[in-house]
Design a protein around this motif. Structure first.
Motif, short mmCIF file in Angstrom:
data_model
loop_
_atom_site.label_atom_id
_atom_site.label_comp_id
_atom_site.label_asym_id
_atom_site.label_seq_id
_atom_site.Cartn_x
_atom_site.Cartn_y
_atom_site.Cartn_z
N ARG A 165 4.91 9.97 10.09
CA ARG A 165 3.71 9.51 10.80
C ARG A 165 2.54 9.45 9.83
O ARG A 165 2.63 9.93 8.70
N ILE A 166 1.44 8.88 10.29
CA ILE A 166 0.28 8.69 9.43
C ILE A 166 -0.50 10.00 9.29
O ILE A 166 -0.19 11.00 9.93
N GLY A 167 -1.53 9.98 8.45
CA GLY A 167 -2.45 11.11 8.43
C GLY A 167 -2.68 11.77 7.09
O GLY A 167 -3.68 12.47 6.90
N GLY A 168 -1.75 11.64 6.16
CA GLY A 168 -1.96 12.26 4.85
C GLY A 168 -2.14 13.76 4.94
O GLY A 168 -1.38 14.47 5.61
N THR A 169 -3.18 14.27 4.30
CA THR A 169 -3.40 15.72 4.26
C THR A 169 -3.63 16.30 5.65
O THR A 169 -3.33 17.47 5.90
N TRP A 170 -4.14 15.47 6.58
CA TRP A 170 -4.38 15.96 7.95
C TRP A 170 -3.10 16.02 8.76
O TRP A 170 -3.03 16.70 9.77
N ARG A 171 -2.09 15.33 8.31
CA ARG A 171 -0.76 15.47 8.90
C ARG A 171 -0.05 16.68 8.31
O ARG A 171 0.61 17.45 9.00
N GLU A 192 -8.37 17.23 15.50
CA GLU A 192 -9.25 16.14 15.90
C GLU A 192 -9.32 15.05 14.83
O GLU A 192 -9.41 13.87 15.14
N VAL A 193 -9.32 15.48 13.57
CA VAL A 193 -9.37 14.51 12.48
C VAL A 193 -8.08 13.67 12.50
O VAL A 193 -8.12 12.43 12.38
N GLN A 194 -6.94 14.34 12.65
CA GLN A 194 -5.67 13.62 12.73
C GLN A 194 -5.67 12.67 13.91
O GLN A 194 -5.25 11.50 13.79
N ALA A 195 -6.17 13.12 15.05
CA ALA A 195 -6.21 12.27 16.24
C ALA A 195 -7.12 11.06 16.02
O ALA A 195 -6.83 9.95 16.50
N TYR A 196 -8.21 11.25 15.28
CA TYR A 196 -9.11 10.13 14.97
C TYR A 196 -8.36 9.06 14.18
O TYR A 196 -8.41 7.86 14.52
N PHE A 197 -7.67 9.46 13.13
CA PHE A 197 -6.93 8.48 12.32
C PHE A 197 -5.84 7.80 13.15
O PHE A 197 -5.59 6.59 13.01
N GLU A 198 -5.18 8.57 13.99
CA GLU A 198 -4.15 7.97 14.85
C GLU A 198 -4.75 6.94 15.80
O GLU A 198 -4.16 5.88 16.04
N HIS A 220 -1.32 16.66 -1.85
CA HIS A 220 -0.12 16.48 -1.04
C HIS A 220 1.14 17.06 -1.67
O HIS A 220 2.20 17.03 -1.04
N HIS A 221 1.05 17.60 -2.87
CA HIS A 221 2.18 18.31 -3.47
C HIS A 221 1.84 19.80 -3.52
O HIS A 221 1.06 20.23 -4.38
N PRO A 222 2.35 20.61 -2.60
CA PRO A 222 2.00 22.04 -2.56
C PRO A 222 2.31 22.75 -3.88
O PRO A 222 3.32 22.47 -4.52
N ILE A 268 0.86 -1.18 0.00
CA ILE A 268 0.00 0.00 0.00
C ILE A 268 0.90 1.23 0.00
O ILE A 268 1.83 1.32 0.80
N ILE A 269 0.62 2.16 -0.89
CA ILE A 269 1.40 3.39 -0.97
C ILE A 269 0.65 4.49 -0.24
O ILE A 269 -0.38 4.98 -0.71
N GLY A 270 1.14 4.89 0.93
CA GLY A 270 0.55 5.99 1.68
C GLY A 270 -0.24 5.53 2.88
O GLY A 270 -1.01 4.57 2.82
N ALA A 271 -0.04 6.23 4.00
CA ALA A 271 -0.73 5.91 5.25
C ALA A 271 -1.65 7.05 5.66
O ALA A 271 -1.71 7.44 6.81
#
Length: 489
Positions: free
Chosen positions: A44-50, A85-91, A142-144, A14-17
């Motif tokens: 760490r995990i989270g994608g855009t929320w990280r 909170e969204v990041q914390a949910y995924f964590e 994810h690419h600014p 899987i590419i991306g957490a």
């Protein structure tokens, strides 16, 4: 037919957490598939929320909808949840399902090459891997997108992109410029209006603002959700919200529908009734139809921009100098901090990874005109590689978690053809993609996204790069693959 792997554990990479990668990992393990590895380029995990930690960050999808169907959350504090909170949910989900043991952090995949019916993978750490299946869960934002503004390197203050927020920068009583008027720019301006000495919002294009009351959940409500699973499931699947989402979906696809005219009336009245200064009101009035760009939900942006310390500027940015920004009209305004709320390169997806499919075709060749994928999940000549939230999928003001779950239901059926030993490889046929894309482009041009504005939804040819039909039609399409549209070998 191939029976060699009937009793063999297949390998899944899987590419991306982020949200979709976490989903894929959970679903694979639930199905008893434990030879799984997730490669995550960050620590760490989270994608855009990280990636996004800017002041004012919040989700524009209702919190109880922005959860996995199998993992409701009783602890959301607001109707529209704050980013942390969204990041914390995924964590918390990753911890519950013990996924960290299968995630390789700080390890970006650099190369994937399909040969001998397997994907051969190289990583940024110099490691190699082989996989029977690759799930690309890289996300879109994810690419600014960093604008090229003359003199940026000369600025003596702090300058940074919103997705690379510099938390060492003190904001209190500072002169701050925000460049960009998307959802991010609106949220940042709203938050910084409370602390900045001077705040200038450089606005290339005004946005339509949908009013919303971002109410807090009371302790009594959260206690109910904790103690009553039926109540928690009910709010997660709120029929009124479901109806509103479907109506919005119809509005997008039918610009002349009553549903779209209702949206336009709401946002127009919000502007008229919220902004008292006629000149400012006209500065904030878009010249395109509502929802042509992604609708922005805010309860207090219009209040923020009417504060004495906030100025909305229509003058374009000509250059950046040592002490500030020079506008196109020649005016120099001095700042301590410049924030680039300029969005992302939404056409990157898996790139810049080198992805090579059968017959040595590269992803760059396959996507020479535009990123495409049949049903947004499969690319011809890239067997056993599937995308979650890939090109041409549904985007809009609804939950991408729901979309990813529907896609997983579809993808898992395709993988089962190989897992069962029936076939060695599966990918969409070129004919199926061409037919799908032809119909999609015709419909996309007729959608509200194609009604005449510039947005990150548009591809390089100016065509909306989105699923142009309704949410209900997407759900139906994801129920079962039509195998006549696939190359099976």
């Amino acid at each position: 037919m191939n029976n060699n792997k009937l009793n063999t554990q297949h390998r899944y990479v899987i590419i991306g957490a982020g949200m979709a990668g976490i989903l894929a990992a959970i679903k694979l393990r639930e199905a008893g598939k434990h030879n799984v590895r997730v490669y995550e380029k960050a620590d760490r995990i989270g994608g855009t929320w990280r990636e996004n930690t800017y002041p004012g960050l919040s989700c524009d999808v209702p919190s109880h909808s922005y959860t996995y169907s199998f993992e409701p959350n009783s602890e959301w504090t607001r109707h529209l949840p704050p980013g942390p909170e969204v990041q914390a949910y995924f964590e918390s989900v990753v911890a519950k399902y013990k996924l960290e043991e299968i995630i390789s952090f700080n390890e970006e995949i650099t190369d994937c090459h399909f040969k001998n019916n397997q994907w051969h993978i190289s990583t940024s750490k110099g490691n190699s891997d082989c996989a029977d299946f690759v799930i690309a869960a890289t996300g879109v934002l994810h690419h600014p997108r960093i604008p090229h503004i003359d003199g940026m390197e000369k600025f003596k203050g702090k300058i940074f992109h919103s997705a690379r927020w510099d938390h060492s920068a003190s904001l209190e009583n500072k002169r701050i410029a925000v460049i960009g008027t998307g959802s991010t720019g609106v949220q940042i301006v709203t938050a910084l209006a409370e602390c900045a000495a001077q705040l200038c919002h450089y606005q290339r294009t005004p946005q339509w603002i949908m009013p919303v009351v971002n109410a807090e959940f009371s302790e009594a409500e959260k206690a109910l959700f904790r103690n009553d699973p039926i109540a928690l499931k009910s709010i997660q699947n709120d029929p009124e919200l479901e109806a509103n989402i479907e109506r919005f979906s119809v509005a997008i696809t039918e610009p002349d529908s009553a549903a779209m005219h209702e949206i336009e009336n709401i946002v127009r009245e919000n502007l008229e009734n919220s902004i008292s200064d006629p000149e400012l009101r006209e500065r904030l009035r878009p010249n395109y139809r509502a929802a042509c760009k992604r609708l922005i939900y805010s309860e207090n942006f219009y209040q923020a921009v009417q504060q004495a310390n906030v100025e909305v500027l229509l003058e374009g940015v000509d250059s950046i100098e040592e002490n500030g920004i020079r506008s196109a009209d020649g005016t120099l305004r001095e700042f301590d901090i410049i924030v680039l709320a300029t969005g992302f390169q939404a056409d990157r997806f898996m790139r810049p990874m080198r992805i090579t499919g059968e017959n040595d075709i590269t992803l760059e060749q396959a996507w020479a005109d535009r990123p495409t994928a049949y049903m947004s999940v499969s690319i011809p000549e890239f067997p056993n590689l599937f995308m979650l939230n890939g090109p041409n999928g549904p985007v809009g003001n609804f939950s991408l978690i729901e979309i990813a779950e529907q896609q997983w239901h579809y993808i898992s059926q395709l993988m089962s053809l190989v897992e069962s030993g029936q076939y060695q490889k599966v990918s969409a046929s070129q004919t199926a993609l061409e037919n799908f894309d032809k119909a999609r482009i015709v419909a996309a041009k007729k959608s509200i996204f194609g009604s005449g504005c510039q947005s990150w939804y548009l591809d390089a040819q100016g065509v909306p790069a989105t699923w142009p039909w309704t949410r209900a039609q997407f759900k139906e399409a994801m129920q079962k693959p039509d195998l006549s549209d696939y190359c099976l070998a």
